[in-house]
Design a protein around this motif. Structure first.
Motif, PDB file in Angstrom:
ATOM      1  N   UNK A  75     -30.180  50.237  -0.036  1.00  0.00           N
ATOM      2  CA  UNK A  75     -31.173  50.690  -1.016  1.00  0.00           C
ATOM      3  C   UNK A  75     -30.704  50.396  -2.433  1.00  0.00           C
ATOM      4  N   UNK A  76     -29.436  50.702  -2.712  1.00  0.00           N
ATOM      5  CA  UNK A  76     -28.888  50.423  -4.040  1.00  0.00           C
ATOM      6  C   UNK A  76     -28.920  48.932  -4.322  1.00  0.00           C
ATOM      7  N   UNK A  77     -28.648  48.122  -3.305  1.00  0.00           N
ATOM      8  CA  UNK A  77     -28.669  46.676  -3.472  1.00  0.00           C
ATOM      9  C   UNK A  77     -30.050  46.152  -3.835  1.00  0.00           C
ATOM     10  N   UNK A  78     -31.082  46.675  -3.199  1.00  0.00           N
ATOM     11  CA  UNK A  78     -32.449  46.239  -3.491  1.00  0.00           C
ATOM     12  C   UNK A  78     -32.856  46.605  -4.917  1.00  0.00           C
ATOM     13  N   UNK A  79     -32.599  47.854  -5.283  1.00  0.00           N
ATOM     14  CA  UNK A  79     -32.970  48.307  -6.620  1.00  0.00           C
ATOM     15  C   UNK A  79     -32.112  47.609  -7.686  1.00  0.00           C
ATOM     16  N   UNK A  80     -30.802  47.573  -7.443  1.00  0.00           N
ATOM     17  CA  UNK A  80     -29.906  46.951  -8.402  1.00  0.00           C
ATOM     18  C   UNK A  80     -30.130  45.469  -8.554  1.00  0.00           C
ATOM     19  N   UNK A  81     -30.383  44.770  -7.446  1.00  0.00           N
ATOM     20  CA  UNK A  81     -30.641  43.339  -7.506  1.00  0.00           C
ATOM     21  C   UNK A  81     -31.888  43.021  -8.318  1.00  0.00           C
ATOM     22  N   UNK A  82     -32.933  43.811  -8.106  1.00  0.00           N
ATOM     23  CA  UNK A  82     -34.171  43.615  -8.862  1.00  0.00           C
ATOM     24  C   UNK A  82     -33.949  43.861 -10.352  1.00  0.00           C
ATOM     25  N   UNK A  83     -33.190  44.917 -10.654  1.00  0.00           N
ATOM     26  CA  UNK A  83     -32.903  45.239 -12.055  1.00  0.00           C
ATOM     27  C   UNK A  83     -32.120  44.116 -12.725  1.00  0.00           C
ATOM     28  N   UNK A  84     -31.076  43.615 -12.066  1.00  0.00           N
ATOM     29  CA  UNK A  84     -30.237  42.578 -12.657  1.00  0.00           C
ATOM     30  C   UNK A  84     -31.023  41.291 -12.889  1.00  0.00           C
ATOM     31  N   UNK A  85     -31.878  40.931 -11.961  1.00  0.00           N
ATOM     32  CA  UNK A  85     -32.691  39.723 -12.143  1.00  0.00           C
ATOM     33  C   UNK A  85     -33.640  39.905 -13.325  1.00  0.00           C
ATOM     34  N   UNK A  86     -34.212  41.112 -13.442  1.00  0.00           N
ATOM     35  CA  UNK A  86     -35.096  41.378 -14.574  1.00  0.00           C
ATOM     36  C   UNK A  86     -34.362  41.285 -15.895  1.00  0.00           C
ATOM     37  N   UNK A  87     -33.153  41.852 -15.962  1.00  0.00           N
ATOM     38  CA  UNK A  87     -32.362  41.778 -17.198  1.00  0.00           C
ATOM     39  C   UNK A  87     -31.953  40.339 -17.481  1.00  0.00           C
ATOM     40  N   UNK A  88     -31.618  39.599 -16.421  1.00  0.00           N
ATOM     41  CA  UNK A  88     -31.266  38.191 -16.588  1.00  0.00           C
ATOM     42  C   UNK A  88     -32.426  37.384 -17.125  1.00  0.00           C
ATOM     43  N   UNK A  89     -33.632  37.727 -16.676  1.00  0.00           N
ATOM     44  CA  UNK A  89     -34.813  37.024 -17.168  1.00  0.00           C
ATOM     45  C   UNK A  89     -35.016  37.266 -18.660  1.00  0.00           C
ATOM     46  N   UNK A  90     -34.735  38.493 -19.104  1.00  0.00           N
ATOM     47  CA  UNK A  90     -34.848  38.789 -20.535  1.00  0.00           C
ATOM     48  C   UNK A  90     -33.823  37.989 -21.336  1.00  0.00           C
ATOM     49  N   UNK A  91     -32.602  37.873 -20.785  1.00  0.00           N
ATOM     50  CA  UNK A  91     -31.577  37.084 -21.464  1.00  0.00           C
ATOM     51  C   UNK A  91     -31.976  35.613 -21.514  1.00  0.00           C
ATOM     52  N   UNK A  92     -32.559  35.119 -20.421  1.00  0.00           N
ATOM     53  CA  UNK A  92     -33.011  33.724 -20.384  1.00  0.00           C
ATOM     54  C   UNK A  92     -34.127  33.496 -21.403  1.00  0.00           C
ATOM     55  N   UNK A  93     -34.959  34.505 -21.577  1.00  0.00           N
ATOM     56  CA  UNK A  93     -36.022  34.391 -22.575  1.00  0.00           C
ATOM     57  C   UNK A  93     -35.446  34.275 -23.973  1.00  0.00           C
ATOM     58  N   UNK A  94     -34.347  35.003 -24.225  1.00  0.00           N
ATOM     59  CA  UNK A  94     -33.709  34.903 -25.541  1.00  0.00           C
ATOM     60  C   UNK A  94     -33.104  33.524 -25.765  1.00  0.00           C
ATOM     61  N   UNK A  95     -32.709  32.864 -24.669  1.00  0.00           N
ATOM     62  CA  UNK A  95     -32.171  31.510 -24.793  1.00  0.00           C
ATOM     63  C   UNK A  95     -33.283  30.546 -25.196  1.00  0.00           C
ATOM     64  N   UNK A  96     -34.451  30.703 -24.569  1.00  0.00           N
ATOM     65  CA  UNK A  96     -35.578  29.814 -24.846  1.00  0.00           C
ATOM     66  C   UNK A  96     -36.280  30.165 -26.155  1.00  0.00           C
ATOM     67  N   UNK A  97     -36.290  31.466 -26.462  1.00  0.00           N
ATOM     68  CA  UNK A  97     -36.935  31.917 -27.700  1.00  0.00           C
ATOM     69  C   UNK A  97     -35.967  32.821 -28.435  1.00  0.00           C
TER      70      UNK A  97
END
Length: 211
Positions: A75-97
């Motif tokens: 359960x922690x893996x599912x929630x944590x994995x989703x959270x980390x990918x979401x945070x990574x996407x925000x960081x990737x957005x900062x790279x592009x913009x």
């Protein structure tokens, strides 16, 4: 037994340090906060105190309970994995913009961040710490099992591991400000955000795959 306390504590320090030094979601976040000089004390305190609590649980033998109930880590893996990918996407957005103000130092950003930025940093740090199964595997299970082999000296071993966590996160958070000069350009911040994005998305994907 007294003469073995220091060797046991040193062993715990070395083992703990070897587990937390590797780059990961938590370390990448502490590094970014340290370079920006934003909520560094709060972030370092959360990481160190959380590790201390989890190491204590591991030394006390809670790891056996976690092993006996695998759905907890799933359960922690599912929630944590989703959270980390979401945070990574925000960081990737900062790279592009990129944010034009990302390269500003503490005088311009850290002191003006306000309570909202501190609250956001605290919540993010808590999520990265307590929703990351790797933290439980390293502290509760691995360190706990190694400490158990020390018998009556297991708490000295655990104290050494706790000290290693405090030293590492303190050095990472406050030492990162030395990079403020090299990271004073927007291009350098894009590179750092790229590292953060790659780390978060990779770890998040691995957590989801294993869950």
């Amino acid at each position: 037994m007294t003469h073995g306390i220091i060797p046991a504590a040193l062993a715990g320090f070395g083992t703990g340090l070897s587990l937390i030094v590797a780059i990961g979601a938590q370390n990448a976040f502490v590094l970014r906060q340290g370079v920006r000089r934003q909520s560094v004390l709060a972030v370092v305190a959360i990481c160190a105190l959380s590790d201390a609590a989890l190491i204590a649980l591991g030394v006390a033998g809670v790891g056996a309970f976690v092993t006996a109930w695998p759905p907890a880590l799933t359960l922690v893996g599912l929630v944590g994995g989703t959270f980390l990918i979401g945070y990574g996407a925000l960081a990737a957005r900062r790279v592009l913009r990129p944010d034009p103000g990302a390269a500003l130092t503490a005088d311009a950003t850290g002191r003006a961040a306000g309570s909202a930025a501190t609250r956001r940093a605290v919540l993010t740090c808590l999520a990265m710490t307590w929703l990351n199964p790797h933290v439980y595997l390293d502290t509760v299970l691995l360190l706990g099992s190694v400490a158990a082999g020390r018998g009556d000296l297991r708490w000295a071993f655990g104290a050494g591991a706790v000290l290693a966590s405090l030293v590492w996160f303190g050095a990472l958070g406050y030492g990162a400000r030395l990079l403020s000069g090299p990271l004073g350009r927007p291009a350098a911040w894009r590179a750092l955000d790229g590292l953060v994005a790659a780390t978060m998305v990779t770890m998040g994907g691995l957590l989801l795959a294993r869950a």
